[in-house]
Design a protein around this motif. Sequence first.
Motif, PDB file in Angstrom:
ATOM      1  N   GLU A 127      23.034  39.777  55.071  1.00 34.55           N
ATOM      2  CA  GLU A 127      22.685  38.646  54.354  1.00 34.55           C
ATOM      3  C   GLU A 127      24.084  37.801  53.759  1.00 34.55           C
ATOM      4  OE1 GLU A 127      18.099  39.805  53.233  1.00 34.55           O
ATOM      5  OE2 GLU A 127      19.755  39.997  51.710  1.00 34.55           O
ATOM      6  N   SER A 128      23.707  36.560  53.859  1.00 35.40           N
ATOM      7  CA  SER A 128      24.817  35.899  52.470  1.00 35.40           C
ATOM      8  C   SER A 128      24.544  36.314  50.969  1.00 35.40           C
ATOM      9  CB  SER A 128      24.563  34.702  53.040  1.00 35.40           C
ATOM     10  OG  SER A 128      23.997  34.063  52.113  1.00 35.40           O
ATOM     11  N   LEU A 129      25.360  35.726  49.930  1.00 32.80           N
ATOM     12  CA  LEU A 129      25.098  36.463  48.701  1.00 32.80           C
ATOM     13  C   LEU A 129      26.222  35.057  48.047  1.00 32.80           C
ATOM     14  CD1 LEU A 129      25.419  40.303  48.351  1.00 32.80           C
ATOM     15  CD2 LEU A 129      23.240  39.042  48.595  1.00 32.80           C
ATOM     16  N   PRO A 130      25.883  35.126  46.719  1.00 32.45           N
ATOM     17  CA  PRO A 130      26.595  34.171  45.536  1.00 32.45           C
ATOM     18  C   PRO A 130      27.771  35.066  45.686  1.00 32.45           C
ATOM     19  CG  PRO A 130      24.597  33.968  45.060  1.00 32.45           C
ATOM     20  CD  PRO A 130      24.691  35.382  45.828  1.00 32.45           C
ATOM     21  N   GLY A 131      29.001  34.272  45.514  1.00 34.22           N
ATOM     22  CA  GLY A 131      30.421  35.709  45.805  1.00 34.22           C
ATOM     23  C   GLY A 131      31.713  34.212  45.998  1.00 34.22           C
ATOM     24  N   GLY A 132      32.793  35.033  47.125  1.00 33.81           N
ATOM     25  CA  GLY A 132      33.156  34.036  47.325  1.00 33.81           C
ATOM     26  C   GLY A 132      34.440  34.663  46.293  1.00 33.81           C
ATOM     27  N   ALA A 133      34.834  35.760  45.643  1.00 37.54           N
ATOM     28  CA  ALA A 133      36.304  35.756  45.424  1.00 37.54           C
ATOM     29  C   ALA A 133      37.328  36.921  46.172  1.00 37.54           C
ATOM     30  CB  ALA A 133      35.895  36.996  44.126  1.00 37.54           C
ATOM     31  N   ARG A 134      38.140  36.797  45.383  1.00 38.42           N
ATOM     32  CA  ARG A 134      39.233  37.659  46.313  1.00 38.42           C
ATOM     33  C   ARG A 134      38.946  38.598  46.498  1.00 38.42           C
ATOM     34  NH1 ARG A 134      43.999  34.244  47.979  1.00 38.42           N
ATOM     35  NH2 ARG A 134      43.691  32.907  48.519  1.00 38.42           N
ATOM     36  N   PHE A 135      39.301  39.623  45.656  1.00 35.89           N
ATOM     37  CA  PHE A 135      39.736  41.109  46.287  1.00 35.89           C
ATOM     38  C   PHE A 135      39.537  41.721  45.648  1.00 35.89           C
ATOM     39  CE2 PHE A 135      41.958  45.879  47.374  1.00 35.89           C
ATOM     40  CZ  PHE A 135      41.693  45.682  48.730  1.00 35.89           C
ATOM     41  N   GLY A 136      38.472  42.956  45.751  1.00 32.39           N
ATOM     42  CA  GLY A 136      37.553  43.950  45.425  1.00 32.39           C
ATOM     43  C   GLY A 136      36.430  43.351  44.599  1.00 32.39           C
ATOM     44  N   HIS A 137      35.743  44.897  44.194  1.00 33.09           N
ATOM     45  CA  HIS A 137      34.219  43.814  43.536  1.00 33.09           C
ATOM     46  C   HIS A 137      33.738  45.444  43.210  1.00 33.09           C
ATOM     47  CE1 HIS A 137      30.500  44.563  46.858  1.00 33.09           C
ATOM     48  NE2 HIS A 137      31.961  45.074  47.262  1.00 33.09           N
ATOM     49  N   SER A 138      33.234  45.561  42.016  1.00 33.77           N
ATOM     50  CA  SER A 138      32.527  46.781  42.116  1.00 33.77           C
ATOM     51  C   SER A 138      31.264  46.886  41.005  1.00 33.77           C
ATOM     52  CB  SER A 138      33.001  46.961  40.473  1.00 33.77           C
ATOM     53  OG  SER A 138      33.005  48.354  40.030  1.00 33.77           O
ATOM     54  N   PHE A 139      30.435  47.523  41.027  1.00 36.38           N
ATOM     55  CA  PHE A 139      28.427  47.881  40.309  1.00 36.38           C
ATOM     56  C   PHE A 139      28.913  48.626  39.285  1.00 36.38           C
ATOM     57  CE2 PHE A 139      27.734  47.412  45.497  1.00 36.38           C
ATOM     58  CZ  PHE A 139      26.913  46.535  44.833  1.00 36.38           C
ATOM     59  N   ASN A 140      27.993  48.235  38.288  1.00 37.24           N
ATOM     60  CA  ASN A 140      27.681  49.253  36.972  1.00 37.24           C
ATOM     61  C   ASN A 140      26.359  49.845  37.494  1.00 37.24           C
ATOM     62  OD1 ASN A 140      24.928  46.738  37.025  1.00 37.24           O
ATOM     63  ND2 ASN A 140      26.061  46.403  34.799  1.00 37.24           N
ATOM     64  N   ASP A 141      25.840  50.894  36.467  1.00 35.68           N
ATOM     65  CA  ASP A 141      25.303  52.044  36.510  1.00 35.68           C
ATOM     66  C   ASP A 141      23.638  51.310  37.305  1.00 35.68           C
ATOM     67  OD1 ASP A 141      26.713  53.795  36.647  1.00 35.68           O
ATOM     68  OD2 ASP A 141      25.764  53.918  34.779  1.00 35.68           O
ATOM     69  N   TRP A 142      23.584  49.663  36.991  1.00 33.00           N
ATOM     70  CA  TRP A 142      22.592  49.613  36.844  1.00 33.00           C
ATOM     71  C   TRP A 142      22.450  48.213  37.566  1.00 33.00           C
ATOM     72  CZ3 TRP A 142      19.487  51.902  34.647  1.00 33.00           C
ATOM     73  CH2 TRP A 142      20.051  52.429  33.597  1.00 33.00           C
ATOM     74  N   GLY A 143      23.022  48.170  38.888  1.00 30.39           N
ATOM     75  CA  GLY A 143      23.312  47.384  40.409  1.00 30.39           C
ATOM     76  C   GLY A 143      24.164  45.915  40.056  1.00 30.39           C
ATOM     77  N   ASP A 144      24.679  45.871  38.858  1.00 29.08           N
ATOM     78  CA  ASP A 144      25.061  44.287  38.769  1.00 29.08           C
ATOM     79  C   ASP A 144      26.341  44.347  38.989  1.00 29.08           C
ATOM     80  OD1 ASP A 144      22.936  43.044  37.307  1.00 29.08           O
ATOM     81  OD2 ASP A 144      23.430  44.904  35.545  1.00 29.08           O
ATOM     82  N   ARG A 145      26.456  43.131  39.730  1.00 28.81           N
ATOM     83  CA  ARG A 145      27.883  43.299  40.582  1.00 28.81           C
ATOM     84  C   ARG A 145      29.532  42.314  40.392  1.00 28.81           C
ATOM     85  NH1 ARG A 145      30.066  40.555  45.569  1.00 28.81           N
ATOM     86  NH2 ARG A 145      28.456  38.735  45.946  1.00 28.81           N
ATOM     87  N   PHE A 146      30.430  42.741  39.800  1.00 29.52           N
ATOM     88  CA  PHE A 146      31.586  42.345  39.028  1.00 29.52           C
ATOM     89  C   PHE A 146      32.063  41.967  40.134  1.00 29.52           C
ATOM     90  CE2 PHE A 146      28.933  44.547  36.204  1.00 29.52           C
ATOM     91  CZ  PHE A 146      29.004  43.874  34.751  1.00 29.52           C
ATOM     92  N   LEU A 147      33.509  40.685  40.419  1.00 32.85           N
ATOM     93  CA  LEU A 147      34.248  40.060  41.224  1.00 32.85           C
ATOM     94  C   LEU A 147      35.622  39.615  40.131  1.00 32.85           C
ATOM     95  CD1 LEU A 147      32.585  37.585  42.523  1.00 32.85           C
ATOM     96  CD2 LEU A 147      31.826  39.886  43.788  1.00 32.85           C
ATOM     97  N   CYS A 148      36.365  39.925  41.134  1.00 29.39           N
ATOM     98  CA  CYS A 148      37.834  39.229  40.753  1.00 29.39           C
ATOM     99  C   CYS A 148      38.389  38.541  41.145  1.00 29.39           C
ATOM    100  CB  CYS A 148      39.318  40.463  40.235  1.00 29.39           C
ATOM    101  SG  CYS A 148      39.702  40.965  41.927  1.00 29.39           S
ATOM    102  N   ASN A 149      39.199  37.293  41.003  1.00 31.90           N
ATOM    103  CA  ASN A 149      39.321  36.422  42.201  1.00 31.90           C
ATOM    104  C   ASN A 149      40.633  36.128  41.204  1.00 31.90           C
ATOM    105  OD1 ASN A 149      39.171  34.344  43.776  1.00 31.90           O
ATOM    106  ND2 ASN A 149      38.162  33.018  42.495  1.00 31.90           N
ATOM    107  N   ILE A 150      41.953  36.887  41.495  1.00 30.15           N
ATOM    108  CA  ILE A 150      43.329  36.145  41.478  1.00 30.15           C
ATOM    109  C   ILE A 150      43.885  35.769  40.181  1.00 30.15           C
ATOM    110  CG2 ILE A 150      45.333  34.768  42.160  1.00 30.15           C
ATOM    111  CD1 ILE A 150      43.298  33.253  44.554  1.00 30.15           C
ATOM    112  N   ARG A 151      42.885  34.513  39.460  1.00 30.35           N
ATOM    113  CA  ARG A 151      43.806  34.323  37.891  1.00 30.35           C
ATOM    114  C   ARG A 151      42.172  34.906  36.945  1.00 30.35           C
ATOM    115  NH1 ARG A 151      45.650  30.001  36.078  1.00 30.35           N
ATOM    116  NH2 ARG A 151      43.116  28.547  36.798  1.00 30.35           N
ATOM    117  N   ASN A 152      41.322  35.665  37.970  1.00 33.59           N
ATOM    118  CA  ASN A 152      39.917  35.835  37.185  1.00 33.59           C
ATOM    119  C   ASN A 152      39.837  36.484  36.662  1.00 33.59           C
ATOM    120  OD1 ASN A 152      39.590  32.728  38.737  1.00 33.59           O
ATOM    121  ND2 ASN A 152      38.434  32.280  36.707  1.00 33.59           N
TER     122      ASN A 152
END
Length: 1010
Positions: free
Chosen positions: A232-257
């Motif tokens: 399946e596809s999901l919202p996102g599209g950032a660059r390198f790396g992502h991570s979950f917290n303890d509750w399954g919420d997803r965090f991204l990083c994107n060059i200047r963000n």
Amino acid sequence: MNWLQREIRLPALVTLVLIATFDLRGEDIGDFPRTPPKSPAEAVTTFQLANGFRMELVAGEPLVADPVDIAYDADGRRAYVVEMRGYPLPAKPEDAWPPPIGRIRLLEDDDGDGIYDRSHVFVEGLDWPTSVCVWKNGIFVAAAPDIWYFEDTDNDRVADIKNRVYTGFTRTNVQALFNGLRIGLDNWITGTASGNGGTVNRLNAEGQPADSSTVSVTRRDFRFDPTSGKFESLPGGARFGHSFNDWGDRFLCNIRNPVQHVALASSLLSRNPHVPSPPAVHDVAESGEHLPVHRISPIEPWRELRARRWTAERVNYPQSELVGAGYFTSSSGVAIYRGDVYPPEYQGNAFVADVASNIIHRQVLTPDSITWRGARGEPDAEFLASTDIWFRPVNFTTGPDGTLHILDMYREYIEHPWSIPDDILAKLDLDSGNDRGRIWRLLPPDKPARKAPNLRAASDEELADWLGDGNGWVRDTAQRLLVERQAVSVADKLRARLTDNSAPVVSRAHAIWTLQGLDLVTTDDIATCLTSTDARLREQGIRVFLEDGRDPTLIVPAPLRPLFRSLLADDDARVRFQAALVWGNSSLKEADEIQPLVEFARRDAGDPWIRAAILGSARNTAGTILASLLARPEFADRQGGLIVCQQLALTAAAENHGELTACYRSLGNVPDDFAFALIAGFAEGSRIRKVDFTTVVDAQPVIAGRIASALEIAEKPDAPLTARLQALQLLKYRPFAEARPRLLMLVQPAQPADIRVAAVRQLCASADSAVPGDLIARWRQFSPIVREAAIEGLLARAIWHDAVLEAMENRLIIPSEIPSARRRLLLASANTEIAARAEKLLGASSQSPRAEVVAKYSATLKPEFDPAIGRAVYTRECSQCHRLAGQGFDVGPALESVRHRSAAELVLQILDPNREVKSNYVDFVVALDDGRILTGLVADETETHVTLKRAKAETDVVSKSSIEEFSSSGKSFMPEGLEQRITPEELSHLVGYLRSSPQPTAVAPASSMK
């Protein structure tokens, strides 16, 4: 003689020529100084860390080289490491691809001390591998264009099973490859598709497409079920790396963000296509020029030279790239700390690298509605900084020992060659360090790392106990193993943990998701979560329910209906949000089923995130919900209530709901502001449904009556300005012959400026042939702000261009009043006569060449300036699109970021803005199906809407269904021709004022870090 006096002693044009030819061209740059590498023992002395933390090497060359990702075997002593040895070639897009030399290393820790002792090449010959994820007895590997599964069946530390399982990821740019394979709390493996995107096929055992279906991941992310193979596809599209917290919420990083949160699911974004929703990806931390980087390593001379060159040349890069250092330009590897050996205040913190600056940055995350807001962990420094430019932290993960593990590529250069000018590139050895690499662990003060448990040897019963461990890696691995083994025998033990109120709530969350992975979740299990005293477990219960019931016509079982209904009034915003997704996604028919959403809207309409859940859930019930709200239009946040009601009205009208007539009749009983908002919503919905709203008005006396009363309010000089502006919007829904005399009265000089602007815009919205003459006849009475609105409206319709050009030929409208975007449209008109007339009035022959203008103004710069004059010029010319010292509008970049620029650079940027156009500040042109043409910056784009932003941060939110043409002008939103409104003396004061504006706090001295 100070630097400014030295700078302007040369004629400005000569200075620019020198910048462009001598100082910035290849044959004159010479060799750059080289920095030798340091051994691991030497490198560890270069780190400056906050609060007593320290670094320890767990693996280095020759055991590993160019590491970019790591995953740990369940035994806690083996790790699979991705070696991206081919980085960063090819040097140019047209170059041949190098032979595949990427590898997966298997590291082994013989004595269990957390330090790796041996290394094996598990897989080799991979082309740009980026990520690895353990599953069963093997690993999934991301290596564009494929996802592979590798397994060693004979225990010789070399993979003998090599299966491609998905393909179709694009691999154009080595720095935008898909990556980040991570197994989540939901039992799926999730990754980020990054900038390259792609169209993905699932493959069968023979390596052929399993079926004809494909999934696009362009500007998206993805997940796949390792058991069923579903993708399946999901919202996102950032660059390198992502991570979950303890509750399954997803965090991204994107060059200047550096830290972003994926706040909205794609299903929410698409359920109601008629209304816009907030962006799915939310910036948790400040970004770009707003978040300085406090590096302590020397800035590489080649970076400074490239930045100076890009400043002088026509480049389309963000402003943070146009200086040698100081801002995030390469956010990478964001990780949420989930271990158990750091002090409690570090739990849930986000750690992210800026690899170009040799630092690791920390953000402390605080809940904010359904998302988070971040704040620097160290206000005036970085959590970790190195004086060694070879230190290149690219990724992080919480390890089996409870510490944060850091992947350090350890290279002299960490830059994509495509972004380095050829003459500079020729002086750099981008392979320098490709035989090196380190993996560090970040140890807390005065506390050792814990010993990693051997979960592979644990029984199913023991694994169920490990779900209560304090280290996120241990819990994740225990859950994964139970799901892999399909250990249904532990169901009772999992339910015992789930119902144990004394157990850590995070372990209870793992229990319910493990049951979900075993396909054993019951209605009672969901009810246990929904009735928990802990909000996070209530939220997880809802998420599990949504995961197991993905049918869009979801039916809530009778035993759960009162629970979900009560959760719409929960004290926790995240619980209310998730409950709304369930309740609105189910088949609502009866009034008592819809009433909870009504009360939910009254409470939470002011929260844009939860408002999106309300509106996303209301496509089929908007009319019913709206009718109930209008019976008692009372909201905790009145402005939010207005927005909700207007959008519900739009949806009901667009879908032609049966309750429309009742909603129309309610207009007679609601306050004016609600009535005006509702009529606007009904009108827009009718337009979407291709219905002439004037016919609706004629058929509904109550609407006609409210519009008539609105017109009276609009004309009352003593009525509140806000009410007059709201009322004025309704004139567009009356025949133009009726509205025209009222609007012409409202553009008179005696009216407030906001009323005059609104009236002008209403006139221009009509498309009547009388409008150009009406406005041009009154041109001399218009103030600058009214003229801006009139020009924008008149040039939005090609049929009026002749009248505007005629007014210019008669010297009534002057060329400087034409915005740059509109100027370009006239010059490029398909009507050759219009284009020829525009060329005479607006073309290159009618203006001074940019270089001459820049030279003229640069030559008059003086070191002394009057801040009061500079501030006045800024307010007059810049504040409509830029913010400085808390004043102005956020359209272009904040001007605090230009303090470090030289006076000559600022003159160049101000007077020749198209020499340096940032990608997010390019002007766009949008042609609509009603004949209008809008221009502005693309501030946001969702699946259904585009938001354009223009001066004063005013926006147009446009439904994609109404767009006939969407194109970029390729030019800066900032107009050329400022010299026609500003004198050289004024510019000198403005430049001095901008360069004296406050700047971010300086880097803390190393000795001050504790």
